[in-house]
Design a protein around this motif. Structure first.
Motif, short mmCIF file in Angstrom:
data_model
loop_
_atom_site.label_atom_id
_atom_site.label_comp_id
_atom_site.label_asym_id
_atom_site.label_seq_id
_atom_site.Cartn_x
_atom_site.Cartn_y
_atom_site.Cartn_z
N LEU A 31 8.24 -9.48 6.95
CA LEU A 31 8.35 -9.98 8.32
C LEU A 31 7.08 -9.70 9.12
N LEU A 32 6.48 -8.53 8.92
CA LEU A 32 5.30 -8.14 9.69
C LEU A 32 4.03 -8.86 9.23
N CYS A 33 4.00 -9.28 7.98
CA CYS A 33 2.82 -9.97 7.45
C CYS A 33 2.89 -11.44 7.84
N GLY A 34 2.44 -11.74 8.99
CA GLY A 34 2.51 -13.10 9.48
C GLY A 34 1.22 -13.85 9.25
N ARG A 67 6.53 -6.16 -5.59
CA ARG A 67 7.88 -6.66 -5.85
C ARG A 67 8.16 -7.93 -5.05
N LEU A 68 7.68 -7.97 -3.82
CA LEU A 68 7.86 -9.18 -3.02
C LEU A 68 7.13 -10.37 -3.66
N ARG A 69 5.94 -10.12 -4.17
CA ARG A 69 5.19 -11.19 -4.82
C ARG A 69 5.96 -11.76 -6.02
N LYS A 70 6.59 -10.89 -6.78
CA LYS A 70 7.37 -11.36 -7.95
C LYS A 70 8.52 -12.24 -7.50
N VAL A 71 9.13 -11.91 -6.38
CA VAL A 71 10.25 -12.71 -5.88
C VAL A 71 9.75 -14.02 -5.27
N LEU A 72 8.67 -13.95 -4.50
CA LEU A 72 8.16 -15.12 -3.80
C LEU A 72 7.45 -16.11 -4.72
N PRO A 85 -2.30 -13.73 -6.23
CA PRO A 85 -1.18 -14.15 -5.38
C PRO A 85 -1.60 -15.27 -4.44
N ARG A 86 -0.66 -16.16 -4.14
CA ARG A 86 -0.92 -17.27 -3.22
C ARG A 86 -0.14 -17.13 -1.92
N VAL A 87 0.92 -16.33 -1.93
CA VAL A 87 1.80 -16.25 -0.76
C VAL A 87 1.56 -14.96 0.03
N LEU A 88 1.78 -13.82 -0.58
CA LEU A 88 1.51 -12.53 0.06
C LEU A 88 0.19 -12.03 -0.50
N VAL A 89 -0.85 -12.18 0.30
CA VAL A 89 -2.21 -11.99 -0.18
C VAL A 89 -2.81 -10.70 0.39
N SER A 90 -3.49 -9.94 -0.48
CA SER A 90 -4.22 -8.76 -0.04
C SER A 90 -5.57 -9.20 0.53
N VAL A 91 -5.86 -8.69 1.73
CA VAL A 91 -7.12 -9.03 2.39
C VAL A 91 -7.65 -7.78 3.07
N GLY A 92 -8.78 -7.28 2.58
CA GLY A 92 -9.48 -6.18 3.25
C GLY A 92 -8.63 -5.02 3.71
N GLY A 93 -7.86 -4.41 2.84
CA GLY A 93 -7.06 -3.26 3.24
C GLY A 93 -5.77 -3.61 3.96
N GLY A 94 -5.35 -4.85 3.84
CA GLY A 94 -4.11 -5.27 4.48
C GLY A 94 -3.51 -6.45 3.74
N TYR A 95 -2.55 -7.09 4.39
CA TYR A 95 -1.84 -8.21 3.79
C TYR A 95 -1.67 -9.32 4.81
N VAL A 96 -1.59 -10.54 4.29
CA VAL A 96 -1.29 -11.70 5.13
C VAL A 96 -0.36 -12.60 4.34
N LEU A 97 0.55 -13.24 5.05
CA LEU A 97 1.50 -14.16 4.45
C LEU A 97 0.96 -15.57 4.62
N ARG A 98 0.69 -16.25 3.51
CA ARG A 98 0.10 -17.58 3.55
C ARG A 98 1.17 -18.62 3.21
#
Length: 106
Positions: free
Chosen positions: A22-25, A57-62, A72-85
């Motif tokens: 939810l927080l990774c917008g 685990r979220l990536r495996k589900v998504l 990953p294409r949906v929950l992506v690691s970016v510079g010490g954080g995450y973004v939901l694409r």
């Protein structure tokens, strides 16, 4: 929070995992910010490690069709954080915000 892939509802796991998703917008959310949001002032000693496990685990589900070694294409690691694409059209809140803005203009 609920999510679907095609017509199947996804099992997003624990409330903490759901909070991470939810927080990774649309913006990159730093790991430290996620740790604070999920655990508050008393995070577990291995909070960053647990957070990374949640993301995995979220990536495996998504992305159940993502091949081994594919990024990953949906929950992506970016510079010490995450973004939901995901497109705005796939998120109910974003669709509602857009429609409300259009209604205000009209």
């Amino acid at each position: 929070m609920r999510a679907w892939l095609a017509d199947c509802e996804l099992n997003l796991g624990s409330p903490q995992r759901r909070a991470v998703l939810l927080l990774c917008g649309k913006r990159v959310v730093a790991e430290e910010e996620l740790v604070d949001a999920v655990w508050g002032e008393n995070p577990p000693p291995a909070a960053v490690s647990v957070l990374r496990t949640y993301a995995s685990r979220l990536r495996k589900v998504l992305e159940p069709d993502r091949g081994h070694g594919e990024p990953p294409r949906v929950l992506v690691s970016v510079g010490g954080g995450y973004v939901l694409r995901i497109p705005d059209s796939a998120v109910d809140v974003r669709v509602n915000e857009q429609r409300a803005a259009e209604a205000r203009k009209a």
